[in-house]
Structures are given as C-alpha cells and as structure tokens.
Design an enzyme around this catalytic site. Structure first.
Site, PDB file in Angstrom:
ATOM      1  CG  ASP A   1      54.595  18.681  36.708  1.00  0.00           C
ATOM      2  OD1 ASP A   1      54.091  19.747  37.101  1.00  0.00           O
ATOM      3  OD2 ASP A   1      54.535  17.616  37.352  1.00  0.00           O
ATOM      4  CG  ASP A   2      58.279  17.216  33.201  1.00  0.00           C
ATOM      5  OD1 ASP A   2      58.418  17.475  34.408  1.00  0.00           O
ATOM      6  OD2 ASP A   2      58.005  16.088  32.773  1.00  0.00           O
TER       7      ASP A   2
ATOM      8  CG  HIS B   1      59.475  19.655  38.076  1.00  0.00           C
ATOM      9  ND1 HIS B   1      58.765  18.995  39.047  1.00  0.00           N
ATOM     10  CD2 HIS B   1      59.398  18.853  36.975  1.00  0.00           C
ATOM     11  CE1 HIS B   1      58.282  17.849  38.553  1.00  0.00           C
ATOM     12  NE2 HIS B   1      58.663  17.734  37.308  1.00  0.00           N
TER      13      HIS B   1
ATOM     14  CG  HIS C   1      62.466  15.835  35.392  1.00  0.00           C
ATOM     15  ND1 HIS C   1      62.158  14.492  35.376  1.00  0.00           N
ATOM     16  CD2 HIS C   1      61.288  16.471  35.566  1.00  0.00           C
ATOM     17  CE1 HIS C   1      60.858  14.336  35.519  1.00  0.00           C
ATOM     18  NE2 HIS C   1      60.304  15.519  35.647  1.00  0.00           N
TER      19      HIS C   1
ATOM     20  CG  HIS D   1      53.734  15.965  32.397  1.00  0.00           C
ATOM     21  ND1 HIS D   1      52.695  15.216  32.872  1.00  0.00           N
ATOM     22  CD2 HIS D   1      54.753  15.826  33.280  1.00  0.00           C
ATOM     23  CE1 HIS D   1      53.067  14.628  34.004  1.00  0.00           C
ATOM     24  NE2 HIS D   1      54.307  14.971  34.274  1.00  0.00           N
TER      25      HIS D   1
HETATM   26 ZN   LIG Z   1      58.410  16.119  35.969  1.00  0.00          ZN
END
Ligand SMILES: [Zn+2]
Length: 211
Positions: A29-30, A80, A84, A181
């Site tokens: 993620d991210d 996503h 965020h 992440h």
């Molecule tokens: Zn995230």
C-alpha cells in the site's frame, strides 16, 4: 469469517477451492515511492513473485514512470484514493471523488479501461476504513474491496523484522492476503522482512498470485 459478515463488500482472504494448491497474495500500500517501490520490484523479480500494489493517485501523478514499471513487471494495481483519505471523515460524494481522481491518474498514465470503464476493479480503502454507504457505492461502481487477514505492522517502529515474520508464520493460510507498505515509513523494516517472508512461504509450498 466473522469479519466478512461484519464488513460486507470486502474480501479478507481469497477463497481457495483447491485445497492441494496453496496460494498467497502479497499486497503493498501507499506507493509509488522512488526510494522504496523499485527495491520492492527488484525483490519480487528475483523470486519470480507477482503481487498487488494499492496506490495513492497523487504518487502515481508524481512518479508515473515507476507506476508504469509496476504494470510492465506484471503486477496488479488497485485504487487507494488520490490523497490517502479516511473514509469515516468525509461524505460519500467526497469519498467517491477521491476514488475517481485516483482512477483518472491511472488512466492518465497509460492504463486502459477494462469492462465498465475502470482501469482496475481492485480497491483498498486507506486504513481499511470506509463507511457502509461508501463501500456499497464502490461495489456498485464495480470495485471489489480487498482488505487483508495478515497485517505485518511494517509501518510501526515497535515491530522488528523478526516480529513481523513471526506474524506471517503464525497467521498465513491458504488464500491469505498479506499487507505490506511501500512507503518511506515502512521502508527498512519492510525491505528486511520481505525476502525472508517470500523464502519461508515458498518453502511452505505457497505460490504467489496477484489479485
Ligand atoms: Zn494506505
């Protein structure tokens, strides 16, 4: 699963009809982040592993060449949101706008639409949190919401790579979705853990699929 009943419109573990085949899903993620994502890609390539990246639209706009590299390497990409955002803090309309902005970033940097006009049907709400209204609306738009059943806590400085690995050893089962992440916060802990996690999972007979 209890979570699944409490949290409709979300997938926490992928159902595996074939009990003889063990499959696991690595997710990141991210990203995309220039200091981190290319290193993840290198590790995944070395082990021949396909994974799924839930990206922040703003980062895709900043580093489109890394975004395209993730696609070129054969990994899956999921939405996503653009900034965020925390679903619980905003209206449904504002949340959907965030998702749309992220989708537009994917399209802007070369991803083609699939059926229904989206470039990806994969979505993960940041922090794993979105209201029931928001989730229902996302499902209606054609998204499947993928959460996780194995959280590595790689963003938490109190979790050493050893501790993260012990969580993976303990909780991974057939169809598990493992959450990492590719962020600056997780960088070192995640990169120290990832190769060992892959080696252990391969030794257990798992194959790695993208969502
Ligand atoms: Zn995230």
């Amino acid at each position: 699963m209890l979570f699944q009943r409490l949290y409709p419109y979300g997938v926490f573990r992928v159902p595996c009809p074939d009990k003889n085949r063990r499959t696991v899903y690595l997710t990141f993620d991210d990203g995309v982040i220039p200091e981190v994502t290319p290193k993840v890609l290198e590790i995944l390539k070395k082990y021949g592993v396909k994974a799924t990246f839930f990206m922040v639209g703003e980062n895709v706009d900043k580093y489109p060449e890394i975004y395209r590299q993730v696609i070129a390497d054969g990994h899956s990409v999921g939405n996503h949101t653009y900034h965020h955002v925390k679903g619980f803090r905003m209206s449904k309309a504002a949340y959907l706008e965030e998702v749309k902005l992220c989708e537009e970033a994917f399209a802007r940097h070369g991803s083609k639409s699939v059926e229904g006009g989206l470039t990806t049907r994969l979505m993960r709400p940041p922090y794993g949190r979105a209201t029931i209204c928001q989730r229902r609306a996302l499902a209606k738009m054609g998204y499947t919401l993928y959460f996780w059943d194995v959280l590595t806590h790689d963003y938490n400085a109190n979790y050493s790579p050893e501790r993260m690995l012990s969580l993976i050893y303990r909780y991974t089962r057939n169809g598990s979705i493992i959450n990492f992440h590719d962020s600056l916060k997780s960088n070192e802990r995640m990169l120290a853990t990832l190769p060992k996690a892959i080696e252990w999972l391969q030794a257990q007979g798992y194959t790695f699929n993208a969502l």
